[in-house]
Design a protein around this motif. Structure first.
Motif: not given
Ligand code: ZN
Ligand code: ZN
Length: 884
Positions: A413-425
């Motif tokens: 499917x279409x992957x959600x274009x959201x990115x999570x910062x592993x340092x500050x969230x």
């Protein structure tokens, strides 16, 4: 060589369909371009799933779309029918996982990338199967514009909308309770949950007050969830429990103390007025939990087994846990009673597994702001449902809509274009992938692993397929589209979502009309399904009868919005209709010389029957056009059918024969002209319904005008010079009279070769005149030998047989119909025979031995014979009486 020598004796669909479809495509007739000189017409095809196989629902859906498109194309619109397919996230992924299972591997074994490779391979292999099947129906889609929900352009549209909504605050991520399928291992939207009634129980449980001052009794249908209870609740106005609010009870089996809270969600009068609150496993309880700040204790795993929070029950499947928990409660004396109870249980629309409410982080579309303009657009008629009653379904859904959970734990499917910062969230929503966190600058970013609900992309279909977010000519020309044709089962899934998406992205509703059709049931009225094995494969029918016959069967008797039953007789009727038309064409051509030309046709030589059929055709053109504009396909095709079958074939051809066979007839040329012209125009009317047959017939007819193909010929318009109301009326009367005479003859068993005189009684001079003029018809079509017209009934012999019609009465002397002496002789003999039979039967029935020994069936049969013979005997007596 005569014209017909090269023409097959019967229409051969298999050969003709393949040849014509290829020809139409090659000549580019299906391709539409934005043309400022024409009016736009556009239908976007509900994209079938790439996992799909053509079923009767598709066949109906696409036949209706093709009818509209062909009709509008002939009317001179730039008519685009835009086809495509849907990636069908959950359905396709399930198929691939299943196939991998047979190889002994799982998704996790091969990882996301390799899995997607397989999925694309699968799509390349099977994705065009349904498209090829649609072509067999004669679908005139613009295949040059075919789209796929995961092609580059449409994927761009999906991320564009996601980012827009996110920036507008219309998309959010939150911990919510969602519908979870423990089999598909993904969340599913409310619309994807199907409810079914199941037998269950109310278990009445005892929760002891922690201070030892008493107990509360409450009932539950799901005792296994009590392990996750974090409160019990009562209504704040319930005096019975007012003094207990704020106290605690001991949670059975778990032993921990949980509070007694007050919330208006509790129904005072239902059961004991006390309910358990399990925020992690019930959507209503989840809301109560939010209001009261209750902890959320999840006691189940993703595949619906009890987890570590379930203590000694951990590892058990939810239903095994239920059994054990009920047993343990009974043992501890905490089960008060068990009461059978039917309730609605939500199941997954894909795999039918009972859905488990589950608390998790998901992405949601905030529906209220989107639903409001979408409701208004239908209320103020920008989009109209046909039939109108379906707007209720729409309003009901939209007015009660909850936020739409759009994230799916799937890879296809279409992957959600959201990115999570592993340092500050911090969450960054962007395309292309950001390199660093907007907040802290860290480059440790991880994309959300989830993909979007498959309906998120199909919701954009009416504009994404036309090129959005680019500003294309196509979009400017064809949006909003004209009609959407679909079944009532996807009003929530799809129609509603296209309407709000169109308004949100294009500021305009995506289509003027939504034509809703019913479903096709089997001959007994049951839904066609795999499990019942009562499905009919439309392609088998096409092979056997031809696409035209199938299309005819699907549309004949069809009314918008109504379910229909499918019987093979319906398609046989289609094939018979095909044969009737084919034979009529062959007959016409057999009577047309090779060098025939209509240059010398003289309208002043048109006879009454010529004028009648032209005038009738005019009416049929007007009515069929109006019916098609109102989407009344079933009515339209019925009118064309009866015009061709009854008026053209059974009447006009029969009447015209005399002129055709008489080479010296002064109006032979006119008859030949009308036979060709009327059939050609009727073929044009029928073309949207039966494209192949009509193209073939049209191509053979003798016409002094002809388009390269019937499908690009101009839709017939009524012609004022073909209006002959007087002659039309006269013909109707004559036909009525002929029918009445024929009826009399059939009832009396008169052979056609026996001619009879008729006496017409009428005081209407025009009718009398008309009969004199129409005497030739009467002779040929009603075996009339002589005609006498009188203005009264005096002196007409009482034995004359009357035939009543719209214009008066016709009398036929009995002796003209039958030879009275001979008939009396015959009746005498018949009576003697019958008497003998009757005596035989009566003898048997009065024989006690026979009645005593013979089987019940035999006796009944003899009794029936007796009654029948007595009846016949009476009839013969009456007949003899009359003749004497
Ligand atoms: Zn499922
Ligand atoms: Zn950061």
């Amino acid at each position: 060589m005569a014209r017909v020598d090269n023409i097959n004796k019967a229409f051969e669909p298999e050969e003709a369909e393949a040849r014509m479809y290829a020809d139409w495509q090659e000549k580019g007739y299906f391709h539409a371009v934005p043309d400022p000189d024409k009016k736009p017409f556009c239908i976007v095809m509900p994209p079938p799933n790439i996992t799909g196989q053509l079923h009767m629902g598709h066949a109906l859906d696409n036949t209706l779309q093709d009818i509209l498109t062909r009709y509008k194309r002939m009317q001179g619109f730039s008519a685009l029918w835009l086809p495509g397919t849907d990636h069908a996230a959950i359905a396709t992924e399930a198929k691939i996982v299943e196939a991998m299972k047979k190889e002994g591997i799982s998704k996790d074994d091969i990882g996301r990338e390799k899995f997607l490779e397989r999925a694309w391979q699968w799509r390349d292999l099977y994705g065009s199967r349904i498209v090829e099947q649609l072509k067999r129906l004669g679908s005139s889609c613009d295949w040059q514009r075919e789209r796929f929900t995961m092609d580059e352009g449409l994927s761009e549209a999906v991320t564009e909308v996601f980012i827009r909504y996110y920036n507008q605050g219309l998309i959010y991520r939150g911990e919510r309770i969602i519908n979870w399928c423990p089999q598909c291992l993904t969340s599913i939207s409310d619309a994807e949950v199907e409810f079914e009634e199941q037998d269950g129980y109310f278990w009445h449980l005892k929760y002891l007050l922690a201070d030892g001052s008493g107990e509360l009794i409450l009932a539950t249908t799901r005792p296994e969830t009590l392990l996750g209870d974090t409160a019990v609740a009562v209504h704040p106005d319930d005096e019975r429990y007012a003094h207990l609010i704020g106290k605690t009870v001991i949670l059975p089996l778990v032993g921990k103390e949980i509070p007694i809270i007050a919330d208006t969600y509790v129904e005072k009068d239902f059961g004991t007025g006390v309910v358990k609150i399990t925020p992690a496993h019930d959507p209503n309880d989840f809301e109560v939990g939010l209001r009261h700040n209750l902890p959320v204790v999840t006691v189940m795993t993703q595949d619906a087994h009890m987890n570590e929070n379930a203590g000694i029950y951990a590892g058990l499947d939810r239903y095994e846990a239920r059994k054990k928990i009920v047993a343990d409660l009974t043992a501890q004396g905490l089960l008060v009673k068990t009461e059978p109870h039917k309730h609605n249980v939500g199941t997954c629309y894909r795999c039918k597994t009972t859905v488990e409410p589950r608390v998790s982080f998901q992405w949601f579309v905030r529906m209220k702001p989107l639903a409001e303009p979408a409701i208004a657009a239908v209320r103020n008629g920008e989009t109209k449902f046909v039939p109108e009653r379906f707007d209720k379904t729409y309003f009901n859904w939209m007015e009660n809509i909850r936020d739409w959970c759009i994230s799916r734990q799937l890879w296809w499917g279409h992957r959600i274009p959201a990115y999570y910062c592993q340092d500050c969230g911090e969450i960054t929503v962007a395309v292309p992938a950001p390199e660093s966190c907007m907040k802290c600058g860290s480059s440790h970013l991880k994309q959300d692993p989830d993909t979007l609900d498959t309906w998120f992309s199909s919701a954009l279909w009416p504009f994404s397929t036309l090129g959005w977010p680019e500003k294309t000519d196509e979009l400017a020309y064809w949006y909003p589209t004209t009609v959407l044709v679909t079944g009532y089962d996807i009003i929530f899934f799809w129609v509603a979502r296209m309407i709000f998406s169109g308004l949100a992205c294009m500021d305009e509703t995506p289509f003027e009309h939504v034509l809703i059709h019913g479903i096709i049931r089997d001959a007994q009225g049951r839904k066609m399904s795999k499990s019942l094995g009562n499905g009919i494969d439309p392609l088998v029918l096409v092979d056997k009868y031809g696409a035209d016959s199938l299309r005819f069967a699907l549309v004949n008797g069809n009314a918008p919005g109504n379910d229909q039953r499918f019987q093979e007789e319906k398609i046989e009727a289609g094939r018979n209709f095909t044969n009737k038309i084919w034979n009529a064409m062959r007959f016409v051509l057999m009577n047309c010389e090779d060098d025939l030309s209509f240059e010398k046709v003289d309208r002043s030589r048109f006879t009454i029957e010529d004028k009648w059929i032209l005038s009738r055709l005019n009416t049929v053109i007007t009515e069929v056009t109006a019916n098609l504009d109102r989407f009344e396909f079933g009515i339209a095709v019925a009118k064309i059918y009866s015009f061709l079958w009854e008026e053209y074939c059974d009447w006009y051809i029969e009447i015209a024969k005399a002129r055709l066979y008489d080479k010296e007839s002064s109006t032979r040329l006119e008859a030949q002209f009308i036979l060709n012209d009327v059939l050609a125009r009727a073929m044009q009317l029928l073309h949207p319904f039966m494209p192949f047959l009509t193209e073939e017939v049209y191509s053979y007819l003798v016409l002094d005008y002809r388009a390269d193909s019937i499908m690009i010929s101009e839709w017939p318009k009524p012609d004022a010079s073909d209006e002959y109301p007087v002659q039309e009326q006269q013909m109707v009367l004559l036909m009525d009279a002929i029918r009445a005479i024929r009826n009399v003859r059939v009832n009396m068993g008169v052979v056609p070769s026996r001619k009879a005189n008729i006496i017409l009684v009428t005081d209407d001079l025009t009718v009398a005149d008309m009969f004199v003029t129409g005497k030739g018809f009467l002779e040929r079509l009603a075996s009339v030998s002589g005609l006498e017209v009188r203005d009264n009934k005096d002196n007409i012999p009482s034995t004359a047989v009357a035939a009543v019609f719209g214009g008066g009465e016709i009398y036929i002397p009995l002796e003209d119909l039958i030879d009275i002496d001979k008939e009396l002789d015959r009746l005498d003999k018949e009576m003697i025979n019958l008497k003998r039979e009757l005596e035989r039967v009566e003898g048997k029935l009065s024989n006690e031995e026979f009645v005593g020994k013979a089987p019940e069936k035999v006796i009944t049969s003899e009794r029936e014979k007796q009654v029948r013979y007595q009846e016949m005997y009476k009839n013969i007596l009456a007949r003899i009486e009359l003749l004497k």
